[in-house]
Design an enzyme around this catalytic site. Structure first.
Site, mmCIF file in Angstrom:
data_model
loop_
_atom_site.group_PDB
_atom_site.id
_atom_site.type_symbol
_atom_site.label_atom_id
_atom_site.label_comp_id
_atom_site.label_asym_id
_atom_site.label_seq_id
_atom_site.Cartn_x
_atom_site.Cartn_y
_atom_site.Cartn_z
ATOM 1 C CE LYS A 80 -8.029 -4.132 21.098
ATOM 2 N NZ LYS A 80 -6.716 -2.964 20.768
ATOM 3 C CB SER A 155 -4.024 -5.745 21.200
ATOM 4 O OG SER A 155 -4.270 -4.190 21.401
ATOM 5 C CB SER A 179 -2.699 -2.208 19.928
ATOM 6 O OG SER A 179 -1.910 -3.149 20.716
#
Length: 463
Positions: A80, A155, A179
């Site tokens: 990420k 997220s 997330s």
């Protein structure tokens, strides 16, 4: 060999180790799959193919020398954009951090590389890694490979979208309020939020975080099989002295009774009929696997969520608000406006008082989990949200918070959670969530495999 991208991580690692195919071949297949579907999804926002190939060649060279390449030997994986990877910008979805290039790896990236993984690229996140939706002004919007009208979650929406579509066999995500777990749910894959102290994490490019994020933010794996989630955790959990919260606790601990508490509507949260059906089906799957499942009342997730919000908003909200306003991201602005009144009304000592309350609540939960080693709960009260739903204002925000009660509450407790995808309702994935006591990720994964064995969505998505 062109279909190697379809294989789970366990089979890729075994194949590379046994020289049935090379890490380079697995990497080329993954890069080709990325080229085919990522232009539609925008899941991976940074990729340097020459580095991918060089890394794969290094794994193959280690195998040729007779060395152990690691548990993730040659496995293509994504990370990420909110964690430091040397030579790449840690953007966190922000224009303000477009040129914040990391000079060294985070423990997450070091652990993946030590385990033999081949990092394909970096996945998208909303600005500030803030929403259950994934778009920002720097990298654009990520799409859900199951249905573009649905959120890919957030997220870690880029991570879930990528692994669901076959861009990598594993994905790294982070979770402070759902997330990892919510994107897994929304994209129809599996996602693990490890407990506090299990996976070391730290960003050399960043300032020290407040005590709330330190207690609640973790890194964890997303994958198309629960076995791959386990493999990802084994790689990620290796120690690193840069994280003072990491603890050297073995993965496999003594077995416990196969007892599962079922809570269909924790704290009375509204639950869609399709979600309840998935929970009761998962309970039946566990019973067939030898678990005793009983519907019981659990301690309060609502209090845990309220404490989570205080720990998040009660420390440095003014600085956060200023950063959001400078960035001007519409999604981040919508979230900030939704919580602004509550945050600005908090007393100066809110964090200290909240930590005291947290200790009392964690004790209550710990005693409950001693009696019930596993808890089966909704991953969300609703099927995956329509993309952009959080931009519709106050009443919608309150509805989403209610649906995400278990996503928000669990981080406060420091306990691990696993989302298992169980099927589809039309084009929308559905699944369930398991929770265990601290350090019992092993119990989660064992039960998760029993649920998965009863059926999961077709994987990978998009053919």
């Amino acid at each position: 060999m062109t279909d190697l991208w379809r294989l789970p991580a366990t089979e890729i690692a075994d194949g590379v180790r046994a020289r049935r195919f090379s890490a380079r071949e697995a990497a080329e297949a993954a890069l080709a799959r990325m080229e085919a579907v990522n232009p539609v999804l925008n899941a991976v926002v940074m990729c340097r193919p020459e580095l991918v190939r060089a890394r794969a060649d290094a794994v193959d060279a280690a195998v040729a020398r007779g060395e152990d390449p690691g548990v993730l030997a040659g496995v293509p994986i994504t990370v990420k954009v909110n964690v430091d990877q040397k030579g790449f910008a840690t953007t966190n979805g922000l224009r303000a951090q477009e040129h914040l290039v990391a000079g060294e790896n985070s423990p997450v990236v070091d652990n993946l590389e030590r385990a033999g993984a081949v990092i394909l690229g970096r996945t998208n996140t909303p600005a500030f890694s803030l929403r259950w939706f994934t778009s920002n002004l720097l990298h654009g919007a990520t799409k859900n490979p199951r249905d573009a009208a649905l959120t890919p979650g957030g997220s870690s929406g880029g991570a879930a979208s990528a692994v669901a579509a076959g861009i990598g066999a594993l994905a790294h995500g982070t979770d402070i309020g759902g997330s990892v777990r919510y994107p897994a749910y929304a994209c129809g894959v599996h996602g693990l939020r490890p407990g506090l102290g299990r996976v070391p994490a730290w960003n050399p490019t960043g300032a020290e975080r407040g005590i709330g994020p330190q207690l609640m933010a973790v890194s964890g794996p997303l994958a198309r099989t629960v076995a791959d989630v386990r493999l990802g955790l084994l790689a990620l959990m290796q120690g690193d002295p840069r994280d003072p919260w990491w603890a050297p606790v073995p993965f496999a601990l003594p077995p416990l009774a196969k007892r599962v508490a079922l809570s269909v509507r924790p704290d009375g949260m509204p639950v869609a009929p399709e979600v309840e059906a998935a929970l009761r089906d998962a309970a039946a799957r566990l019973e067939r696997a030898g678990y005793v499942v009983e519907e019981v009342a659990a301690p309060s997730f609502r209090e845990a969520m309220e404490l989570q919000v205080k720990l998040w908003l009660g420390d440095g909200f003014a600085g956060f608000r200023a950063a959001v306003e400078r960035e001007g991201d519409p999604g981040a602005m919508a979230v900030m406006q939704a919580v602004r009144e509550e945050a600005e009304a908090m007393p100066a000592d809110v964090v200290a008082r909240t930590l005291v309350q947290r200790a009392t609540l964690v004790r209550e939960w710990t005693r409950f989990m001693a009696e019930w080693p596993l808890l089966l709960i909704p991953a969300s009260g609703e099927l995956p949200f329509a993309d952009g739903l959080d931009m519709q204002g106050g009443a919608t925000w309150a509805r989403m918070l209610e649906a995400q009660l278990t996503q928000m509450g669990m981080p406060t407790l420091g306990m691990p959670g696993l989302v298992v995808s169980t099927g589809m309702v039309g084009t929308a994935p559905v699944g369930v969530q398991l929770m265990a006591a601290r350090w019992r990720e092993d119990l989660l994964l064992e039960a998760g495999e029993a649920i998965e064995a009863g059926g999961a969505p077709p994987m990978p998505a998009m053919g």
